[in-house]
Scaffold this active site. Sequence first.
Site, PDB file in Angstrom:
ATOM      1  N   LYS A 181       0.852  -1.185   0.000  1.00  0.00           N
ATOM      2  CA  LYS A 181       0.000   0.000   0.000  1.00  0.00           C
ATOM      3  C   LYS A 181       0.883   1.228   0.000  1.00  0.00           C
ATOM      4  CE  LYS A 181      -4.478   0.868   0.144  1.00  0.00           C
ATOM      5  NZ  LYS A 181      -5.567   0.006  -0.355  1.00  0.00           N
TER       6      LYS A 181
HETATM    7  N1  NAD Z   1     -11.060   2.179  -4.775  1.00  0.00           N
HETATM    8  C1  NAD Z   1     -10.984   0.870  -4.674  1.00  0.00           C
HETATM    9  O1  NAD Z   1     -10.931   0.151  -5.698  1.00  0.00           O
HETATM   10  C2  NAD Z   1     -10.997   0.201  -3.328  1.00  0.00           C
HETATM   11  C3  NAD Z   1     -10.826  -1.205  -3.300  1.00  0.00           C
HETATM   12  C4  NAD Z   1     -10.914  -1.866  -2.074  1.00  0.00           C
HETATM   13  C5  NAD Z   1     -11.128  -1.152  -0.924  1.00  0.00           C
HETATM   14  N2  NAD Z   1     -11.257   0.222  -0.976  1.00  0.00           N
HETATM   15  C6  NAD Z   1     -11.512   0.910   0.289  1.00  0.00           C
HETATM   16  O2  NAD Z   1     -12.805   1.508   0.243  1.00  0.00           O
HETATM   17  C7  NAD Z   1     -12.808   2.696   1.046  1.00  0.00           C
HETATM   18  C8  NAD Z   1     -13.262   3.867   0.204  1.00  0.00           C
HETATM   19  O3  NAD Z   1     -12.381   4.001  -0.903  1.00  0.00           O
HETATM   20  P1  NAD Z   1     -12.781   4.804  -2.232  1.00  0.00           P
HETATM   21  O4  NAD Z   1     -11.823   4.380  -3.267  1.00  0.00           O
HETATM   22  O5  NAD Z   1     -14.240   4.683  -2.461  1.00  0.00           O
HETATM   23  O6  NAD Z   1     -12.419   6.291  -1.796  1.00  0.00           O
HETATM   24  P2  NAD Z   1     -13.001   7.663  -2.374  1.00  0.00           P
HETATM   25  O7  NAD Z   1     -12.013   8.696  -2.064  1.00  0.00           O
HETATM   26  O8  NAD Z   1     -13.430   7.484  -3.787  1.00  0.00           O
HETATM   27  O9  NAD Z   1     -14.326   7.886  -1.501  1.00  0.00           O
HETATM   28  C9  NAD Z   1     -14.335   7.990  -0.107  1.00  0.00           C
HETATM   29  C10 NAD Z   1     -15.723   8.425   0.334  1.00  0.00           C
HETATM   30  O10 NAD Z   1     -15.791   8.415   1.757  1.00  0.00           O
HETATM   31  C11 NAD Z   1     -16.265   9.683   2.212  1.00  0.00           C
HETATM   32  N3  NAD Z   1     -15.658   9.954   3.513  1.00  0.00           N
HETATM   33  C12 NAD Z   1     -14.397  10.325   3.785  1.00  0.00           C
HETATM   34  N4  NAD Z   1     -14.229  10.472   5.098  1.00  0.00           N
HETATM   35  C13 NAD Z   1     -15.411  10.149   5.659  1.00  0.00           C
HETATM   36  C14 NAD Z   1     -15.872  10.097   6.989  1.00  0.00           C
HETATM   37  N5  NAD Z   1     -15.066  10.434   8.000  1.00  0.00           N
HETATM   38  N6  NAD Z   1     -17.149   9.705   7.199  1.00  0.00           N
HETATM   39  C15 NAD Z   1     -17.939   9.389   6.158  1.00  0.00           C
HETATM   40  N7  NAD Z   1     -17.573   9.420   4.896  1.00  0.00           N
HETATM   41  C16 NAD Z   1     -16.324   9.803   4.654  1.00  0.00           C
HETATM   42  C17 NAD Z   1     -15.841  10.679   1.146  1.00  0.00           C
HETATM   43  O11 NAD Z   1     -16.633  11.860   1.185  1.00  0.00           O
HETATM   44  C18 NAD Z   1     -16.096   9.844  -0.088  1.00  0.00           C
HETATM   45  O12 NAD Z   1     -17.473   9.877  -0.411  1.00  0.00           O
HETATM   46  C19 NAD Z   1     -11.402   2.807   1.627  1.00  0.00           C
HETATM   47  O13 NAD Z   1     -11.368   2.131   2.859  1.00  0.00           O
HETATM   48  C20 NAD Z   1     -10.551   2.044   0.603  1.00  0.00           C
HETATM   49  O14 NAD Z   1      -9.345   1.573   1.152  1.00  0.00           O
HETATM   50  C21 NAD Z   1     -11.186   0.904  -2.160  1.00  0.00           C
END
Ligand code: NAD
Length: 424
Positions: free
Chosen positions: A112
Amino acid sequence: MSTTEKMSKTYDPYENVVAVMEEAAEIGKIDKRMFDILKNPQRETKVYLPVEMDDGHVEVFEGYRVQHSNIRGPFKGGIRYHQDCNIEEIKALSVWMSLKCAMVNIPFGGAKGGIKVDVTKLSERELCRLTRRYTYAIEPIIGADTDIPAPDVNTNAQIMAWILDTYSMLKGKPSPGVVTGKPVELGGSKGRTSATGRGVVNAAQLLLEHEGRELSGCKIAVQGFGNVGSHTARIAHFRGACVVALSDISGGIYCKDGLDVNEVIAFTEGGKRLKDFEKSGVKHITNEEILECECEILVPAALENQIHEGNADKLKCRYIVEGANGPTTYEADRILEERGIKVIPDILANSGGVVVSYFEWVQNIQELTWEKEHIKEKLFEIIQAAFKDLLKVAEECSCSYRMAAYIIAIRRLMYAEKIKGIFP
Ligand SMILES: NC(=O)c1ccc[n+]([C@@H]2O[C@H](COP(=O)([O-])OP(=O)(O)OC[C@H]3O[C@@H](n4cnc5c(N)ncnc54)[C@H](O)[C@@H]3O)[C@@H](O)[C@H]2O)c1
C-alpha cells in the site's frame, strides 16, 4: 496488557489487523513457527516530496510505500491521498492486501502507498506535480513484475495515468502494467472503476442467498459515496435493492422508502455534496446516524474504525458487508458476533477491485482486451468461489466469517512460505 486492553486505548489499524491474525491462527490451529514473517512487512519506504506550488513557494509532503508480502506474487495495493495518512495506517492496509489476494486466491502479494496531503487544498496542476514526484521517488521499487499500485481514497484513473506516464518516461518505454485502475485508453480494463462496488454487491447477494433471502427489496445503507460507495449503491439499486441511506464526508441522507440512487449520483457528479441534496421525503442524517439507521445490510465504504465498541451495540442492521478496508474494530467484532450480526469481511467483500486489477494486469501482459461482460462473469466466479471457501472454513472451525477469511488467507500465505523456504 491484554490485546483487548491495548486496543481500547487508541485505535491503531496495524495492531488491529495483527490482533485478528493472532486470533485466527489460534482458531485455525495454524503452525506459528513462521508466523512472525507475516506480522511484519518486508519493506517500509518513506519519502519526502518537494513540490513547487502554483504561487511559487515550495512545500514538502511525506509519502509512503509499504510492501508487506510478495510470497504469492508481485506486491499489489492502492495509493491513498489523505491528510491523516501515516505509516501505521499504510502498514495495516498493506497487510490487508496480502490477506485479500490470498483469500480470493489471485497471484499477488500485498502493498500500500500513500501521501499525507489534503487534496482539497491542491490545484489540479499541484496534484499532478505531487504525483509525479512521488512516482519518481518510489520508481526503484515499483514495476509490472515487482509492485503494482492502483487507486484508493482520493486517487483515481487520472492519477494512475500520471504515475504511468512518469514511470514510462523514467524507463524510456511505455509500461502500462506498472499500475492498474488507469483509463481504458491507456490500457486500463473495462469494468475496473465499478469493480469494487460490484464485488460488494456480489458478496451481499451470495450472503443473502445463503440465508434463503434475496437482494430485491432488501434495505441497504451505504456510508461513503466515493468510488466504492457510489458503485455499490448504484448496482444494488439496479438489482432491485432498496437503498435507504447514503453518506459522504459532509453527512448523510435517508429515505425509508428508498432513494433514487441515479438521481443522487447525477447530483454529486458536478462536485456537490450530499448535505446539499434536498427532496421531499428525504431527511438529513449524520455519519454516525447512518451506521445506526434501520436497514438489513450496512455497507461501510469510507474509512477504517467506523464501527467500534462505542456504537457496535447500537447498530440495527442484520448484516454488514465491508466495502472499506478495516471499518470494524477488533472489539466491535466481538459485540457484533454476540448480537448475531453477520459480517462479510473486507478481505472478501471489497476484493472486486483487486480482482479486476488482476484482470487488467493479465490483459496488459498479454496485450489483449477483454469485454466487460466477460470481466463481470469472471469477477462473480472468483467471489463465489471465495464465498464457498469461507462457508466451509466457518463451519469447520465454528467461527465468524472474519475469522474464516483470515484462516484461509493465513493458511495460503504460510503454505507458500513453507514450500519456498527461507533465503539464504
Ligand atoms: N477504490 C478501490 O478500488 C478500493 C478497493 C478496495 C477497498 N477500498 C476501500 O474503500 C474505502 C473507500 O475508498 P474509495 O476508493 O471509495 O475512496 P473515495 O475517495 O473514492 O471515496 C471515499 C468516500 O468516503 C467519504 N468519507 C471520507 N471520510 C469520511 C468520513 N469520515 N465519514 C464518512 N464518509 C467519509 C468521502 O466523502 C467519499 O465519499 C477505503 O477504505 C478504501 O481503502 C477501495
